[in-house]
Design an enzyme around this catalytic site. Structure first.
Site, PDB file in Angstrom:
ATOM      1  N   ARG A  50      16.912  47.818 -79.386  1.00 19.01           N
ATOM      2  CA  ARG A  50      17.386  47.335 -78.082  1.00 19.01           C
ATOM      3  C   ARG A  50      18.718  46.615 -78.258  1.00 19.01           C
ATOM      4  NH1 ARG A  50      15.791  42.547 -76.810  1.00 19.01           N
ATOM      5  NH2 ARG A  50      13.598  42.887 -77.302  1.00 19.01           N
ATOM      6  N   TYR A 102      29.250  52.549 -53.151  1.00 18.53           N
ATOM      7  CA  TYR A 102      28.116  53.420 -53.463  1.00 18.53           C
ATOM      8  C   TYR A 102      26.845  52.856 -52.833  1.00 18.53           C
ATOM      9  CZ  TYR A 102      24.495  55.681 -56.243  1.00 18.53           C
ATOM     10  OH  TYR A 102      23.373  56.351 -56.630  1.00 18.53           O
ATOM     11  N   ASP A 175      34.431  50.011 -60.417  1.00 16.06           N
ATOM     12  CA  ASP A 175      33.536  51.145 -60.646  1.00 16.06           C
ATOM     13  C   ASP A 175      34.423  52.394 -60.660  1.00 16.06           C
ATOM     14  OD1 ASP A 175      31.839  53.347 -60.385  1.00 16.06           O
ATOM     15  OD2 ASP A 175      30.364  52.232 -59.205  1.00 16.06           O
ATOM     16  N   LYS A 200      27.273  60.805 -63.918  1.00 12.31           N
ATOM     17  CA  LYS A 200      28.179  61.677 -63.176  1.00 12.31           C
ATOM     18  C   LYS A 200      29.133  62.390 -64.140  1.00 12.31           C
ATOM     19  CE  LYS A 200      25.773  59.662 -60.051  1.00 12.31           C
ATOM     20  NZ  LYS A 200      26.226  58.475 -59.326  1.00 12.31           N
TER      21      LYS A 200
HETATM   22  C1  PLP Z   1      25.713  57.190 -59.023  1.00 10.64           C
HETATM   23  C2  PLP Z   1      26.596  56.034 -58.893  1.00 10.64           C
HETATM   24  C3  PLP Z   1      26.177  54.753 -59.285  1.00 10.64           C
HETATM   25  C4  PLP Z   1      24.768  54.474 -59.792  1.00 10.64           C
HETATM   26  O1  PLP Z   1      24.532  55.113 -61.003  1.00 10.64           O
HETATM   27  P1  PLP Z   1      23.080  55.637 -61.480  1.00 10.64           P
HETATM   28  O2  PLP Z   1      23.380  56.218 -62.811  1.00 10.64           O
HETATM   29  O3  PLP Z   1      22.624  56.646 -60.471  1.00 10.64           O
HETATM   30  O4  PLP Z   1      22.163  54.471 -61.528  1.00 10.64           O
HETATM   31  C5  PLP Z   1      27.082  53.710 -59.168  1.00 10.64           C
HETATM   32  N1  PLP Z   1      28.326  53.912 -58.690  1.00 10.64           N
HETATM   33  C6  PLP Z   1      28.755  55.125 -58.292  1.00 10.64           C
HETATM   34  C7  PLP Z   1      30.136  55.277 -57.767  1.00 10.64           C
HETATM   35  C8  PLP Z   1      27.916  56.224 -58.376  1.00 10.64           C
HETATM   36  O5  PLP Z   1      28.349  57.418 -57.967  1.00 10.64           O
END
Ligand code: PLP
Length: 388
Positions: A50, A102, A175, A200
């Site tokens: 961890r 998001y 982000d 993504k």
């Molecule tokens: C999908 C997404 C998240 C969250 O990520 P997960 O891996 O689904 O928990 C956060 N920010 C953006 C812009 C996203 O597209």
């Protein structure tokens, strides 16, 4: 070994040391949860999985290099990355977030952070001066996404960084999921921490849920590492291996995503069944100049509004598509289409959706790396069905 070089070289080599025992060129998947110590407290950098894992470290080193950061910390999802970063803000702290965020981030900010005594205020930060007036003595963090989801509006990272840092101790988090490190490096524009949903573009194959946070600050890295270990939202070694494998083709995939996205966006723009196409690479995008300034490209996400027909027309469009899968998520090699008002942004109140422009005819496309002509043909059929 290979710590320098251009993006493509780093994508393939950063953090990928051959195994010192066998010479294996690909870092092995290190499944062991614990690591033998030569004397109590004396080990080779790993004691418990961890706290640190060799496969995870290989991935973290690679992402840090691509995002132009000193440190990267991987998490088991983008969402727990967000939650862990938010934990840097103590009770009574104030956070300013872009209002077009998001859906899952919005849910965390409004429903969970609040329970922990953190107040998140949502503002339209497309004019950076709005931030200047909104900073409070207890403001600890500014959270932005750019381009935003799903209306692809841009926030000027550099301008926001200057204003945020006019107050000591304010952490600017970006982000960067939509651009990926290939098209945008927020740390170079003044951000303190960059987060990604690795799920993504970074992994890129729709088969891993993971997240990562990157920073150049020794202090923020220490704090995040402490929180990562304490909260424990760490990814499995197998997921780190898959994400690392995906990362090696990020530059090739992003180029193709963009080529295809431009082709689809131009086709949509020429259609009389479409009211508006939102793609930062189009000259018609309100912030095209800013996109050219702070990004090295425009990415693979395209949103558009049907001219009329409301929800039924949107549903006809989506159910007619054959190549684009009707699904949430984005950034994988395969093309996806979705209806934010009903799917990804259903957790927003109707008023919040209205405010950020998530209407019933707004459709979001994650344009994949298939053949552009096939994708255009698919969209053409969808439009015919939507508005015959
Ligand atoms: C999908 C997404 C998240 C969250 O990520 P997960 O891996 O689904 O928990 C956060 N920010 C953006 C812009 C996203 O597209």
């Amino acid at each position: 070994m290979t710590k320098t070089g251009q993006f493509a070289t780093l994508a393939v080599h950063a953090g990928q040391e051959p195994d010192p025992i066998t010479g294996a060129v690909i870092p092995p998947i290190s499944l062991s949860t614990t690591f033998a110590q030569s004397a109590a407290g004396v080990h080779r950098g790993f004691d418990y999985s961890r706290s640190g894992n060799p496969t995870r470290q290989a991935f973290e080193t690679a992402v840090a290099a691509l995002e132009k950061g000193k440190y990267a910390l991987a998490f088991s999802s983008g969402s727990v990355t967000t939650a862990t970063v938010l934990n840097m803000v103590g009770q009574g702290g104030h956070v300013i977030s872009v209002n077009d965020t998001y859906g899952g981030t919005f849910r965390y900010f409004t429903k969970v952070a609040k329970r922990n005594g953190v107040e998140v205020e949502f503002l339209d930060l497309f004019d950076p001066n709005v931030l200047k007036k909104a900073l409070k003595p207890n403001t600890k963090m500014v959270w932005i996404e750019t381009p935003t989801n799903p209306t692809l509006r841009l926030v000027d990272i550099k301008a926001i960084a200057e204003i945020a840092h006019s107050q000591p101790g304010v952490v600017l988090v970006v982000d960067n999921t939509f651009m990926s490190p290939y098209f945008q490096n927020p740390l170079e524009l003044g951000a303190d921490i960059v987060v990604h949903s690795v799920t993504k573009y970074i992994n890129g194959h729709s088969d891993v849920v993971m997240g990562v946070a990157i920073t150049n600050s020794d202090e923020y890295n220490e704090e995040l590492k402490f929180l990562q270990n304490s909260i424990g939202g760490v990814p499995s070694a197998f997921d780190c291996f898959l994400a690392n494998r995906g990362l090696k083709t990020l530059h090739l995939r992003m180029k193709r995503h963009e080529e295809n996205a431009i082709a689809v966006a131009r086709f949509l723009e020429a259609s009389d069944k479409v009211e508006e196409v939102i793609y930062p690479g189009l000259e018609s995008h309100r912030q095209h100049a800013l996109a050219k300034k702070q990004q090295r490209g425009f990415g693979g996400m395209v949103s558009f509004r049907l001219k009329s027909g409301g929800l039924p027309a949107s549903n006809r469009f989506l159910s007619t598509l054959r190549i684009f899968a009707l699904a949430e998520s984005l950034g994988g090699v395969e093309s996806l289409a979705e209806l934010p008002a009903v799917m990804t942004h259903a957790s927003l109140t109707p008023e919040a959706r209205q405010e950020v422009g998530v209407t019933d005819t707004l459709i979001r496309l994650s344009v994949g790396i298939e053949d552009a002509e096939d994708l255009i043909e698919d969209v053409r059929r969808g439009l015919e069905a939507a508005l015959p």
